[in-house]
Design a protein around this motif. Sequence first.
Motif, mmCIF file in Angstrom:
data_model
loop_
_atom_site.group_PDB
_atom_site.id
_atom_site.type_symbol
_atom_site.label_atom_id
_atom_site.label_comp_id
_atom_site.label_asym_id
_atom_site.label_seq_id
_atom_site.Cartn_x
_atom_site.Cartn_y
_atom_site.Cartn_z
ATOM 1 N N SER A 121 0.918 -1.230 0.057
ATOM 2 C CA SER A 121 -0.145 0.013 0.373
ATOM 3 C C SER A 121 0.872 0.967 0.195
ATOM 4 C CB SER A 121 -0.723 0.341 0.886
ATOM 5 O OG SER A 121 -1.942 -0.895 1.352
ATOM 6 N N ARG A 122 2.005 1.740 0.434
ATOM 7 C CA ARG A 122 2.841 2.374 0.649
ATOM 8 C C ARG A 122 3.190 2.644 -0.542
ATOM 9 N NH1 ARG A 122 8.047 3.367 1.113
ATOM 10 N NH2 ARG A 122 8.699 1.543 1.443
ATOM 11 N N ARG A 123 4.042 1.466 -1.178
ATOM 12 C CA ARG A 123 4.851 1.779 -2.545
ATOM 13 C C ARG A 123 3.589 2.254 -3.477
ATOM 14 N NH1 ARG A 123 7.512 -4.551 -2.841
ATOM 15 N NH2 ARG A 123 8.836 -4.274 -0.979
ATOM 16 N N ILE A 124 2.724 2.563 -3.611
ATOM 17 C CA ILE A 124 1.357 1.958 -4.447
ATOM 18 C C ILE A 124 1.302 4.039 -4.277
ATOM 19 C CG2 ILE A 124 -0.398 1.827 -3.143
ATOM 20 C CD1 ILE A 124 -1.613 0.654 -6.233
ATOM 21 N N ARG A 125 1.395 4.237 -2.707
ATOM 22 C CA ARG A 125 1.137 5.153 -2.876
ATOM 23 C C ARG A 125 1.705 6.449 -3.356
ATOM 24 N NH1 ARG A 125 -0.417 3.998 2.191
ATOM 25 N NH2 ARG A 125 1.376 4.430 3.479
ATOM 26 N N LEU A 126 3.108 5.759 -3.059
ATOM 27 C CA LEU A 126 4.356 6.992 -4.047
ATOM 28 C C LEU A 126 4.690 6.735 -5.007
ATOM 29 C CD1 LEU A 126 7.502 5.036 -1.095
ATOM 30 C CD2 LEU A 126 6.093 7.184 -1.163
ATOM 31 N N HIS A 127 4.404 5.849 -5.717
ATOM 32 C CA HIS A 127 3.652 5.173 -7.744
ATOM 33 C C HIS A 127 2.884 6.408 -7.998
ATOM 34 C CE1 HIS A 127 6.943 2.216 -7.713
ATOM 35 N NE2 HIS A 127 6.673 1.447 -7.620
ATOM 36 N N LEU A 128 1.726 6.277 -7.216
ATOM 37 C CA LEU A 128 0.561 7.098 -7.328
ATOM 38 C C LEU A 128 1.014 8.404 -7.447
ATOM 39 C CD1 LEU A 128 -2.301 6.529 -8.473
ATOM 40 C CD2 LEU A 128 -2.913 6.482 -6.122
ATOM 41 N N LEU A 129 1.805 8.417 -6.655
ATOM 42 C CA LEU A 129 2.304 10.463 -6.461
ATOM 43 C C LEU A 129 3.466 10.711 -7.390
ATOM 44 C CD1 LEU A 129 1.987 10.795 -2.227
ATOM 45 C CD2 LEU A 129 1.007 12.701 -4.034
ATOM 46 N N ALA A 130 4.041 9.933 -7.325
ATOM 47 C CA ALA A 130 4.849 10.222 -8.660
ATOM 48 C C ALA A 130 4.249 10.168 -9.880
ATOM 49 C CB ALA A 130 6.292 9.478 -8.677
ATOM 50 N N LEU A 131 3.187 9.883 -10.306
ATOM 51 C CA LEU A 131 2.785 9.252 -11.628
ATOM 52 C C LEU A 131 2.974 8.782 -12.472
ATOM 53 C CD1 LEU A 131 1.896 13.474 -12.541
ATOM 54 C CD2 LEU A 131 -0.125 11.652 -11.258
ATOM 55 N N GLN A 132 3.567 7.520 -12.047
ATOM 56 C CA GLN A 132 3.759 6.375 -12.377
ATOM 57 C C GLN A 132 3.019 4.842 -12.783
ATOM 58 O OE1 GLN A 132 6.963 5.429 -9.684
ATOM 59 N NE2 GLN A 132 8.808 6.624 -9.779
ATOM 60 N N GLU A 133 2.140 5.035 -13.710
ATOM 61 C CA GLU A 133 1.020 4.542 -13.951
ATOM 62 C C GLU A 133 1.808 3.019 -13.827
ATOM 63 O OE1 GLU A 133 -2.629 4.419 -16.967
ATOM 64 O OE2 GLU A 133 -1.199 5.611 -17.433
ATOM 65 N N LYS A 134 1.861 2.496 -15.017
ATOM 66 C CA LYS A 134 2.984 1.211 -15.185
ATOM 67 C C LYS A 134 2.944 0.418 -13.691
ATOM 68 C CE LYS A 134 6.189 -1.541 -17.268
ATOM 69 N NZ LYS A 134 7.084 -1.153 -18.666
ATOM 70 N N GLU A 135 3.683 1.700 -12.986
ATOM 71 C CA GLU A 135 3.796 0.787 -12.264
ATOM 72 C C GLU A 135 3.021 0.770 -10.814
ATOM 73 O OE1 GLU A 135 6.131 3.081 -13.514
ATOM 74 O OE2 GLU A 135 7.811 2.360 -13.467
ATOM 75 N N VAL A 136 1.911 1.716 -10.728
ATOM 76 C CA VAL A 136 0.547 1.473 -10.181
ATOM 77 C C VAL A 136 0.052 0.499 -10.444
ATOM 78 C CG1 VAL A 136 -0.981 2.503 -9.581
ATOM 79 C CG2 VAL A 136 0.919 3.629 -9.875
ATOM 80 N N HIS A 137 0.117 0.142 -11.656
ATOM 81 C CA HIS A 137 -0.925 -1.003 -12.119
ATOM 82 C C HIS A 137 0.086 -2.429 -11.749
ATOM 83 C CE1 HIS A 137 -4.228 1.288 -13.240
ATOM 84 N NE2 HIS A 137 -3.659 1.958 -14.188
ATOM 85 N N MET A 138 1.326 -2.579 -11.974
ATOM 86 C CA MET A 138 2.050 -3.463 -11.546
ATOM 87 C C MET A 138 1.516 -3.464 -9.812
ATOM 88 S SD MET A 138 5.049 -2.909 -14.179
ATOM 89 C CE MET A 138 5.859 -4.411 -13.006
ATOM 90 N N GLN A 139 1.905 -2.657 -9.525
ATOM 91 C CA GLN A 139 2.324 -3.047 -7.652
ATOM 92 C C GLN A 139 0.781 -3.404 -7.564
ATOM 93 O OE1 GLN A 139 4.129 -2.497 -5.340
ATOM 94 N NE2 GLN A 139 2.796 -3.837 -4.428
ATOM 95 N N LEU A 140 -0.645 -2.681 -8.113
ATOM 96 C CA LEU A 140 -2.324 -3.655 -8.080
ATOM 97 C C LEU A 140 -2.307 -5.096 -8.386
ATOM 98 C CD1 LEU A 140 -4.766 -2.251 -6.770
ATOM 99 C CD2 LEU A 140 -5.531 -2.231 -9.597
#
Length: 524
Positions: free
Chosen positions: A315-334
């Motif tokens: 959850s912490r990682r997905i928040r960081l990726h989201l704040l950085a607007l890293q779409e690919k990383e967000v969806h990979m984390q999900l």
Amino acid sequence: MLSLLIVEDERWEREGLVDFLDWKSLGMEIIGTAFDGIDGYEKAIALRPDIIITDIRMPGMTGLEMAKRIREQLPDVRFVVLTGHGEFEYTREAISLHVDDYVLKPVEEKEIRRAMHRVSQECALLRSRREDNERLAEMLQFGARIAAEKRLSELLRDRVSKDLGENELLEGAEELRADAYEVIVIAPTESGIREEEVRRLIGRPCFIVGCEELPGGLAVVLPEHAPGTQSPEQTAKLLLKEWNHTMANVPAIGAGATASGLVALKDSYSQALNAAKYGLFYGHSGLIKAEAEEQAGLRFSEQAGNFLAAWQEMSRRIRLHLLALQEKEVHMQLEAMIKSIADAPGAYVAALLNALIIELSVLAEEQEGNKGSIEQLVAMHRLQDMHDYVKSYISDIMHLLEEKRNNKDKYIVDRVIRLIDERYGSGGLSLTMLAEEVFVSPNHLNTMFKKVTGRTVHQYLADIRMSKAEELLRTTKLKVSEIAGRIGVSNFSYFCSIFKQQFGMSPGEYQELMQRKRTEPRST
């Protein structure tokens, strides 16, 4: 098109029911309304509707008295009764009169749709029987079986009288009498499961009813007539063997324990239903035994600590990726988070994903965005559906964050406008307070606000308050001092002065003028 008569003594409720649903989309047409039981009886005899919606308590003749008299002449008409929480005795009488369904007041769209869907199915069946006179004997036998399966369906959900014995329950389907019964529940598939096909493949007498709790699913009740009778596992394997050749996605089939008699059937059904839900949710296919979910829960409890710790880190990682607007990383984390759920069945998935939604909504300051998400998640029967829902929500949050970053000034001004619209009635609302809410200095906020809107924050707030004051003066008889308080202006003299500057007369004069206009007769 099924014909519908509405009987309700309260005019506003009667008229409200007429416009409550798009009846034609449900295959129904309102052919009349009646204002009490006597009027309802007369119109029913004259119009011969398929379905009657009626209140219970009405002057002259109650809804149940009316239903009883109509039944004597129109036995095929279906009744849906509107009843309040305090009318239990009436509801019990309604059941004894074979009223088809009831809906609690205040009426909710979901409940009345359910009731109308149910009675419309019954009407369709009755209409089919009437039209097929050449096969009357077959239809009577079929109708008896349907009635027996309907009673069985009610029994599975513990909705029949405890005094109803096996003779009454099996009336019309005596060949299915046995000392013991077993239940399997077939989970729904995208291509659908056809009852006729299931009955053909099983090849022996059985009950088949729909699953209210798992739309599109089927419950199959198998009587044990003699030793060596095909077991639920064997029946499930027979179905699966056939479907492996004909279906792209083979369904999950839940099996319950043996029930000694019909009265114990609901427990076996509950076990089979939970097993089928478990298989459907996690994307399993094939036979799922009743203890599968329980065993998964026990296994999860042993690793719950490690799972939750890993979940928090993800959850912490997905928040960081989201704040950085890293779409690919967000969806990979999900994807990784959803896989962790699938690998450790037993977790309360809806609560975990709802908490994730709440955490992520805060990043975009969209606190309203997560309302209702837990209800929507709980209603989903597949983990994949939950995944798609959260993925879509995260995409919306990312869009908001991008918009906020690319157009920060407008984003802040829009938020301030929303805050003013929500809190204009607070006397403590000020430029300083608003600036603190959006984390900028008061001077910077005022400059930014005027650049975007052409007005200062103070001018916009004053305009909103005067607009609300004018509306209240025009549409209500509230005292002027009370209206001033409602719009957040505690100084009565100041309120009167500002209002007069904007509208050219005092608040009292304006209110008097508006009331006089409302009472003046219109010229023809």
